[in-house]
Write an enzyme that holds these catalytic residues in place. Structure first.
Site, short mmCIF file in Angstrom:
data_model
loop_
_atom_site.label_atom_id
_atom_site.label_comp_id
_atom_site.label_asym_id
_atom_site.label_seq_id
_atom_site.Cartn_x
_atom_site.Cartn_y
_atom_site.Cartn_z
CE LYS A 150 12.17 29.28 -32.80
NZ LYS A 150 10.74 29.58 -33.08
CE LYS A 169 14.42 23.46 -21.86
NZ LYS A 169 12.96 23.24 -21.65
CG LEU A 217 15.17 20.69 -15.94
CD1 LEU A 217 15.20 20.67 -17.46
CD2 LEU A 217 13.76 20.88 -15.43
CG ASP A 218 14.40 14.34 -11.51
OD1 ASP A 218 15.47 14.16 -10.91
OD2 ASP A 218 13.30 13.94 -11.09
CE1 TYR A 219 20.09 11.63 -18.63
CE2 TYR A 219 20.88 10.09 -16.94
CZ TYR A 219 20.74 10.46 -18.27
OH TYR A 219 21.26 9.65 -19.26
CG ASP A 263 2.04 21.74 -25.76
OD1 ASP A 263 1.42 21.25 -26.73
OD2 ASP A 263 3.21 22.14 -25.85
CG ASP A 281 7.71 21.98 -22.56
OD1 ASP A 281 7.35 22.99 -21.93
OD2 ASP A 281 8.27 22.05 -23.67
#
Length: 407
Positions: A150, A169, A217-219, A263, A281
């Site tokens: 989003k 990201k 970020l880590d892949y 979450d 996340d």
């Protein structure tokens, strides 16, 4: 977009495992927040929002197409006060282990210093890791998109100096401000960048330009666990128990750091290069050293009774989510899923659900001990790791045999 990427970045022979393609998503239950940026650590008052207009559903996420450029960071800082720098740890060098999936909380990448450091000021990584680095887009070679969301996209990338493969990201400031979720991004950066665990996706740092924020970020080449669950319909006992064990260990680590995730769901879990699970996340996470909260957040199907009823909650909400996740692994859908939000709320409040006949008695025992209306009666994480069903089914296979989901 592709032309802009090619003009600013040289092509690289990067072996790509599998794309993290866009799929069905659950929409999180949002909280109305002020669009004003707050410095990290500033308390945000808890609010309870309950209504059918903002509850989650699995829908196709909208695709966003950012146009990347090599624009250097500006002084307009989206996450921190203007007096602070954007410093983070540096990925591993070419002679070290370049596989992001092998990074753990006991083995961190090397870091280097570029320019002077900000003394006495916080950064995206703990000070004990040593020197810091200020990143910009020119430090990376940008590859193909891995996923779309989003607020932006995720790209495969490679750090030019170390050749370290990672995920970048890219989030649009205007969309973050419009949705009022800047506080979530700040919280995600502050929490995730300090966590070191093999089942938690590593956040190396962040930087920004005039219109975008970039998270390093880590892949995770295995992609979303949700996509894997959709492909398989449901998991067998061995695979389900293995994932629940890994997640319980990661949550036990988080809770030891006073971090509540709030979450946990398949969409927020990724698979590493060896098929290992990684929490990815932390947008709804909170660092609550000694407090209980009443904020309504997370995904409707995974919300515990105390949250939908507006009561105080603590880290035991993650125990409930673990039970819901275990059920969804085994059955293929959440236990309280219905056609209407009101009925889902009612079933959660009553803890009303049924097991299909193929779910084993030992698995039912574990799920039932986690899905307790009274948070104090839920099986603690150590009890989860010691449960007979977990011990029986989560034993690792031969060393030369990859875990399920390994690419």
């Amino acid at each position: 977009m592709e032309r802009a990427v090619k003009e600013n970045h040289k092509p690289s022979n990067v072996k790509i495992f599998h794309p993290m393609t866009e799929g069905a998503k659950r929409i999180p239950v949002n909280q109305p927040q002020s669009t004003q940026f707050r410095p990290p650590g500033t308390a945000v008052s808890a609010q309870r929002i309950l209504g059918p207009s903002n509850v989650p559903q699995r829908v196709l996420a909208q695709a966003q197409k950012p146009i990347l450029s090599s624009q250097k960071p500006t002084t307009q800082i989206p996450l921190r006060p203007a007096t602070q720098g954007h410093q983070s740890s540096k990925p591993q060098g070419p002679n070290e282990n370049r596989n992001p999936q092998q990074t753990s909380h006991s083995s961190t990448p090397n870091v280097e210093k570029k320019g002077s450091t900000d003394q006495g000021k916080t950064s995206a990584v703990p000070k004990e890791e040593g020197k810091k680095k200020q990143w910009c887009l020119e430090d990376f070679e940008i590859g193909r998109p891995l996923g779309k969301g989003k607020f932006g996209n995720v790209y495969l990338a490679r750090e030019r100096e170390s050749k370290f493969i990672l995920a970048l990201k890219v989030l649009f400031k205007s969309q973050l401000e419009k949705a009022g979720v800047e506080h979530q991004l700040r919280r995600e950066v502050e929490i995730q960048s300090h966590l070191r665990h093999p089942n938690i996706l590593r956040l190396y740092g962040y930087f920004h330009d005039a219109s975008r924020v970039y998270l390093i970020l880590d892949y995770a080449p295995g992609g979303e666990l949700f996509r894997e669950l959709q492909k398989c319909t449901r998991f067998d006992d061995q695979r389900s128990a293995m994932y629940i064990k890994q997640l319980a260990e990661a949550l036990l680590y988080c809770h030891s750091k006073k971090v509540i995730h709030r979450d946990i769901k398949p969409e927020n879990l990724l698979l590493g290069s060896n098929g290992e699970l990684k929490i990815a996340d932390f947008g709804w996470s909170v660092h609550a050293p000694s407090s209980r909260r009443t904020t309504l957040c997370g995904t409707l199907d995974y919300l515990p009774p105390e949250m939908i009823e507006g009561r105080m909650h603590d880290e035991t909400v993650d125990l409930w989510s673990l039970g819901v996740l275990c059920y969804e692994f085994l059955v293929g859908k959440p236990p309280f899923e219905t056609d209407t939000h009101q009925e889902t709320y009612r079933r959660i409040s009553k803890v009303e659900f049924q097991y299909p006949p193929y779910v084993s008695e030992e698995a039912r025992d574990l799920v039932s001990k986690l899905l307790k209306h009274n948070p104090n009666h839920r099986l603690p994480l150590k009890g989860v790791l010691e449960h007979p069903w977990i011990i029986k089914n989560s034993q690792l296979k031969k060393k030369d045999e990859p875990l399920p989901g390994a690419q």
